[in-house]
Write an enzyme that holds these catalytic residues in place. Sequence first.
Site, PDB file in Angstrom:
ATOM      1  N   TYR A 143     -54.463 -17.301 -33.422  1.00 28.80           N
ATOM      2  CA  TYR A 143     -55.042 -18.601 -33.789  1.00 28.80           C
ATOM      3  C   TYR A 143     -54.106 -19.752 -33.410  1.00 28.80           C
ATOM      4  CZ  TYR A 143     -59.175 -16.700 -35.995  1.00 28.80           C
ATOM      5  OH  TYR A 143     -60.391 -16.088 -36.196  1.00 28.80           O
TER       6      TYR A 143
ATOM      7  N   ARG B   5     -54.782 -20.501 -29.857  1.00 29.81           N
ATOM      8  CA  ARG B   5     -56.042 -21.248 -29.697  1.00 29.81           C
ATOM      9  C   ARG B   5     -55.870 -22.704 -30.150  1.00 29.81           C
ATOM     10  NH1 ARG B   5     -60.399 -17.925 -32.603  1.00 29.81           N
ATOM     11  NH2 ARG B   5     -61.572 -19.786 -32.104  1.00 29.81           N
TER      12      ARG B   5
ATOM     13  N   GLN C  90     -70.827 -24.777 -34.671  1.00 29.11           N
ATOM     14  CA  GLN C  90     -70.181 -23.534 -35.089  1.00 29.11           C
ATOM     15  C   GLN C  90     -68.716 -23.556 -34.653  1.00 29.11           C
ATOM     16  OE1 GLN C  90     -72.962 -19.971 -34.091  1.00 29.11           O
ATOM     17  NE2 GLN C  90     -73.618 -21.669 -32.814  1.00 29.11           N
TER      18      GLN C  90
ATOM     19  N   VAL D 201     -64.762 -24.406 -34.124  1.00 28.79           N
ATOM     20  CA  VAL D 201     -63.655 -24.686 -35.033  1.00 28.79           C
ATOM     21  C   VAL D 201     -62.713 -25.739 -34.434  1.00 28.79           C
ATOM     22  CG1 VAL D 201     -63.786 -22.442 -36.181  1.00 28.79           C
ATOM     23  CG2 VAL D 201     -62.361 -22.673 -34.140  1.00 28.79           C
ATOM     24  N   ASP D 202     -63.068 -26.254 -33.237  1.00 31.55           N
ATOM     25  CA  ASP D 202     -62.252 -27.323 -32.657  1.00 31.55           C
ATOM     26  C   ASP D 202     -62.782 -28.682 -33.124  1.00 31.55           C
ATOM     27  OD1 ASP D 202     -64.289 -28.441 -30.830  1.00 31.55           O
ATOM     28  OD2 ASP D 202     -64.043 -26.633 -29.622  1.00 31.55           O
TER      29      ASP D 202
ATOM     30  N   HIS E  12     -68.362 -22.831 -39.200  1.00 31.44           N
ATOM     31  CA  HIS E  12     -67.377 -21.741 -39.185  1.00 31.44           C
ATOM     32  C   HIS E  12     -65.955 -22.256 -39.396  1.00 31.44           C
ATOM     33  CE1 HIS E  12     -70.568 -19.239 -36.841  1.00 31.44           C
ATOM     34  NE2 HIS E  12     -70.777 -19.239 -38.137  1.00 31.44           N
TER      35      HIS E  12
ATOM     36  N   CYS F 268     -54.007 -21.012 -48.200  1.00 39.22           N
ATOM     37  CA  CYS F 268     -53.336 -19.788 -48.638  1.00 39.22           C
ATOM     38  C   CYS F 268     -54.340 -18.638 -48.704  1.00 39.22           C
ATOM     39  CB  CYS F 268     -52.687 -20.020 -49.996  1.00 39.22           C
ATOM     40  SG  CYS F 268     -51.919 -18.532 -50.643  1.00 39.22           S
TER      41      CYS F 268
ATOM     42  N   SER G  37     -74.557 -18.282 -28.021  1.00 40.99           N
ATOM     43  CA  SER G  37     -75.242 -17.038 -27.673  1.00 40.99           C
ATOM     44  C   SER G  37     -76.329 -16.700 -28.685  1.00 40.99           C
ATOM     45  CB  SER G  37     -74.221 -15.895 -27.588  1.00 40.99           C
ATOM     46  OG  SER G  37     -73.511 -15.797 -28.802  1.00 40.99           O
TER      47      SER G  37
ATOM     48  N   PRO H 268     -76.126 -21.757 -19.541  1.00 38.16           N
ATOM     49  CA  PRO H 268     -76.274 -21.197 -18.183  1.00 38.16           C
ATOM     50  C   PRO H 268     -76.838 -19.782 -18.178  1.00 38.16           C
ATOM     51  CG  PRO H 268     -73.933 -21.401 -18.782  1.00 38.16           C
ATOM     52  CD  PRO H 268     -74.725 -21.934 -19.934  1.00 38.16           C
TER      53      PRO H 268
HETATM   54  C1  BJW Z   1     -72.100 -22.335 -21.904  1.00 39.19           C
HETATM   55  C2  BJW Z   1     -71.159 -22.741 -21.024  1.00 39.19           C
HETATM   56  C3  BJW Z   1     -71.262 -24.053 -20.611  1.00 39.19           C
HETATM   57  C4  BJW Z   1     -70.721 -20.745 -21.423  1.00 39.19           C
HETATM   58  N1  BJW Z   1     -72.245 -24.800 -21.084  1.00 39.19           N
HETATM   59  N2  BJW Z   1     -73.094 -23.021 -22.415  1.00 39.19           N
HETATM   60  C5  BJW Z   1     -77.484  -9.099 -39.410  1.00 39.19           C
HETATM   61  C6  BJW Z   1     -78.151 -10.156 -40.021  1.00 39.19           C
HETATM   62  C7  BJW Z   1     -77.411 -11.163 -40.639  1.00 39.19           C
HETATM   63  C8  BJW Z   1     -76.042 -11.141 -40.657  1.00 39.19           C
HETATM   64  C9  BJW Z   1     -75.414 -10.100 -40.053  1.00 39.19           C
HETATM   65  C10 BJW Z   1     -76.128  -9.084 -39.461  1.00 39.19           C
HETATM   66  N3  BJW Z   1     -75.228  -8.168 -38.975  1.00 39.19           N
HETATM   67  C11 BJW Z   1     -73.993  -8.623 -39.260  1.00 39.19           C
HETATM   68  C12 BJW Z   1     -74.087  -9.793 -39.914  1.00 39.19           C
HETATM   69  C13 BJW Z   1     -72.993 -10.606 -40.397  1.00 39.19           C
HETATM   70  C14 BJW Z   1     -72.249 -11.421 -39.386  1.00 39.19           C
HETATM   71  C15 BJW Z   1     -72.927 -11.502 -38.017  1.00 39.19           C
HETATM   72  O1  BJW Z   1     -73.685 -12.374 -37.713  1.00 39.19           O
HETATM   73  N4  BJW Z   1     -72.591 -10.587 -37.134  1.00 39.19           N
HETATM   74  C16 BJW Z   1     -73.179 -10.572 -35.784  1.00 39.19           C
HETATM   75  C17 BJW Z   1     -72.110 -10.237 -34.795  1.00 39.19           C
HETATM   76  C18 BJW Z   1     -74.331  -9.637 -35.788  1.00 39.19           C
HETATM   77  N5  BJW Z   1     -72.143 -12.753 -39.951  1.00 39.19           N
HETATM   78  C19 BJW Z   1     -71.204 -13.030 -40.850  1.00 39.19           C
HETATM   79  O2  BJW Z   1     -70.395 -12.191 -41.224  1.00 39.19           O
HETATM   80  C20 BJW Z   1     -71.200 -14.437 -41.432  1.00 39.19           C
HETATM   81  N6  BJW Z   1     -71.104 -14.379 -42.830  1.00 39.19           N
HETATM   82  C21 BJW Z   1     -72.009 -13.767 -43.575  1.00 39.19           C
HETATM   83  O3  BJW Z   1     -73.025 -13.240 -43.122  1.00 39.19           O
HETATM   84  O4  BJW Z   1     -71.696 -13.801 -44.902  1.00 39.19           O
HETATM   85  C22 BJW Z   1     -72.514 -13.130 -45.847  1.00 39.19           C
HETATM   86  C23 BJW Z   1     -71.929 -13.485 -47.184  1.00 39.19           C
HETATM   87  C24 BJW Z   1     -72.673 -14.214 -48.076  1.00 39.19           C
HETATM   88  C25 BJW Z   1     -72.118 -14.544 -49.317  1.00 39.19           C
HETATM   89  C26 BJW Z   1     -70.840 -14.133 -49.643  1.00 39.19           C
HETATM   90  C27 BJW Z   1     -70.086 -13.410 -48.738  1.00 39.19           C
HETATM   91  C28 BJW Z   1     -70.630 -13.080 -47.497  1.00 39.19           C
HETATM   92  C29 BJW Z   1     -69.961 -15.191 -40.960  1.00 39.19           C
HETATM   93  C30 BJW Z   1     -69.949 -15.410 -39.492  1.00 39.19           C
HETATM   94  C31 BJW Z   1     -68.636 -16.049 -39.091  1.00 39.19           C
HETATM   95  C32 BJW Z   1     -68.495 -16.147 -37.602  1.00 39.19           C
HETATM   96  N7  BJW Z   1     -67.166 -16.507 -37.280  1.00 39.19           N
HETATM   97  C33 BJW Z   1     -66.809 -16.651 -35.901  1.00 39.19           C
HETATM   98  C34 BJW Z   1     -65.276 -16.716 -35.808  1.00 39.19           C
HETATM   99  C35 BJW Z   1     -64.791 -18.058 -36.363  1.00 39.19           C
HETATM  100  C36 BJW Z   1     -63.320 -18.132 -36.327  1.00 39.19           C
HETATM  101  C37 BJW Z   1     -62.807 -18.167 -34.926  1.00 39.19           C
HETATM  102  O5  BJW Z   1     -63.083 -19.132 -34.195  1.00 39.19           O
HETATM  103  O6  BJW Z   1     -62.109 -17.213 -34.557  1.00 39.19           O
HETATM  104  O7  BJW Z   1     -67.414 -17.833 -35.358  1.00 39.19           O
HETATM  105  S1  BJW Z   1     -67.435 -15.388 -34.834  1.00 39.19           S
HETATM  106  C38 BJW Z   1     -67.665 -16.430 -33.431  1.00 39.19           C
HETATM  107  O8  BJW Z   1     -69.059 -16.416 -33.109  1.00 39.19           O
HETATM  108  C39 BJW Z   1     -67.338 -17.848 -33.918  1.00 39.19           C
HETATM  109  C40 BJW Z   1     -68.461 -18.632 -33.318  1.00 39.19           C
HETATM  110  O9  BJW Z   1     -68.635 -19.860 -34.003  1.00 39.19           O
HETATM  111  C41 BJW Z   1     -69.617 -17.689 -33.429  1.00 39.19           C
HETATM  112  C42 BJW Z   1     -70.744 -17.998 -32.506  1.00 39.19           C
HETATM  113  O10 BJW Z   1     -70.368 -17.826 -31.195  1.00 39.19           O
HETATM  114  P1  BJW Z   1     -70.921 -18.818 -30.075  1.00 39.19           P
HETATM  115  O11 BJW Z   1     -70.460 -20.194 -30.364  1.00 39.19           O
HETATM  116  O12 BJW Z   1     -72.350 -18.612 -29.894  1.00 39.19           O
HETATM  117  O13 BJW Z   1     -70.067 -18.337 -28.801  1.00 39.19           O
HETATM  118  P2  BJW Z   1     -70.365 -17.114 -27.776  1.00 39.19           P
HETATM  119  O14 BJW Z   1     -69.092 -16.856 -27.046  1.00 39.19           O
HETATM  120  O15 BJW Z   1     -71.007 -15.990 -28.430  1.00 39.19           O
HETATM  121  O16 BJW Z   1     -71.402 -17.711 -26.767  1.00 39.19           O
HETATM  122  C43 BJW Z   1     -71.056 -18.772 -25.898  1.00 39.19           C
HETATM  123  C44 BJW Z   1     -72.321 -19.217 -25.200  1.00 39.19           C
HETATM  124  O17 BJW Z   1     -71.991 -20.335 -24.415  1.00 39.19           O
HETATM  125  C45 BJW Z   1     -72.914 -18.149 -24.266  1.00 39.19           C
HETATM  126  O18 BJW Z   1     -74.310 -18.052 -24.492  1.00 39.19           O
HETATM  127  C46 BJW Z   1     -72.641 -18.715 -22.874  1.00 39.19           C
HETATM  128  O19 BJW Z   1     -73.650 -18.387 -21.931  1.00 39.19           O
HETATM  129  C47 BJW Z   1     -72.616 -20.177 -23.150  1.00 39.19           C
HETATM  130  N8  BJW Z   1     -71.831 -20.960 -22.221  1.00 39.19           N
HETATM  131  N9  BJW Z   1     -70.320 -21.661 -20.772  1.00 39.19           N
HETATM  132  C48 BJW Z   1     -73.137 -24.287 -21.985  1.00 39.19           C
HETATM  133  N10 BJW Z   1     -70.386 -24.548 -19.720  1.00 39.19           N
HETATM  134 ZN    ZN Z   2     -50.928 -19.691 -52.467  1.00 43.24          ZN
END
Ligand code: BJW
Ligand code: ZN
Length: 255
Positions: free
Chosen positions: A67, A70, A100, A102-103, A118, A126, A196, A221
């Site tokens: 992190y 990043r 979504q 974090v920047d 996110h 902490c 995505s 894209p």
């Molecule tokens: C371009 C481009 C250009 C390229 N122009 N486009 C089934 C149903 C419901 C939930 C779940 C399920 N199975 C599992 C779950 C739970 C899970 C989940 O969704 N998992 C999936 C993998 C299936 N979700 C969770 O755990 C969430 N919490 C939760 O459900 O809690 C329940 C709860 C309730 C009450 C109490 C306790 C618990 C939390 C999800 C947290 C996600 N966190 C992350 C990491 C953040 C920290 C970090 O940055 O490291 O968030 S994961 C990561 O994915 C990050 C992103 O915000 C998130 C989304 O990704 P994003 O932004 O879509 O990026 P990419 O890389 O996937 O896609 C990029 C896109 O850009 C692509 O399409 C490219 O084509 C495109 N692109 N260049 C435009 N120039």
């Molecule tokens: Zn503490």
Amino acid sequence: MKISAELLARLDGARHVMFFTGAGVSAESGIPTFRDTPGGLWARFEAAELATAEAFRRDPALVWGWYEWRRMKVLRARPNPAHEAIAALAADRPVSVVTQNVDDLHERSGSDVRAHLHGHLDRPRCFDCGTPARHPPGVPAVAEGGARIEPPACRKCGGLLRPGVVWFGEALPAADWQAAMQALDEADLLFSVGTSSLVWPAAEIPLWAARRGACVVQVNPQPTALDEVADFNLQGPAGEVLRELLAARRRPSER
Ligand code: BJW
Ligand code: ZN
């Protein structure tokens, strides 16, 4: 990319435009996305090795160092034409940005961000007692891809600091989720940009917008699960597509 007259008319007629953004919106600023490229953030590690509380418990230095790398990249990055176009579109209409990411690149280009679903890279807290903390000023120097760095200790309880992001299995911040629902309620046009559409519950937002009768426009894209639901699929990099959208609005000949 040709922007259709129909989309321009929808944009002109919209009362409230919502931008729902993901990692792709920052890709043209040099911030790697998560899943889509060999250079993606999870090319070297499985998500579960880095973006879960279990991973942090197992190896805090690996996770903290990843992190910090990043955070360094974001501090060195600049907003790109996609962030700038989104900020510019807010000049003459209500626009809400729900991200979504974090920047802080939307904020740095002048957008007022309603929700960071996110969390934030630069708001550590902490791991044990939740007390918020601050990074020291300046840009950390971290090797490409991350390095092992021991997390600093909490001033209150001595526990380890963790990044202020939402890991898998964790609840999204309630206030941000509520703000996103409010924006969704107001929006009659939603742009889903650079995501995505794989991570829940955030991925549901454009689906709910469509169900409520809002016009849904996707900018990406690559194909995604949202293709079938979106009213318009603008295939291309966000900077290019949104810049063209702004330019087309300014060209009366296209109406
Ligand atoms: C371009 C481009 C250009 C390229 N122009 N486009 C089934 C149903 C419901 C939930 C779940 C399920 N199975 C599992 C779950 C739970 C899970 C989940 O969704 N998992 C999936 C993998 C299936 N979700 C969770 O755990 C969430 N919490 C939760 O459900 O809690 C329940 C709860 C309730 C009450 C109490 C306790 C618990 C939390 C999800 C947290 C996600 N966190 C992350 C990491 C953040 C920290 C970090 O940055 O490291 O968030 S994961 C990561 O994915 C990050 C992103 O915000 C998130 C989304 O990704 P994003 O932004 O879509 O990026 P990419 O890389 O996937 O896609 C990029 C896109 O850009 C692509 O399409 C490219 O084509 C495109 N692109 N260049 C435009 N120039
Ligand atoms: Zn503490």
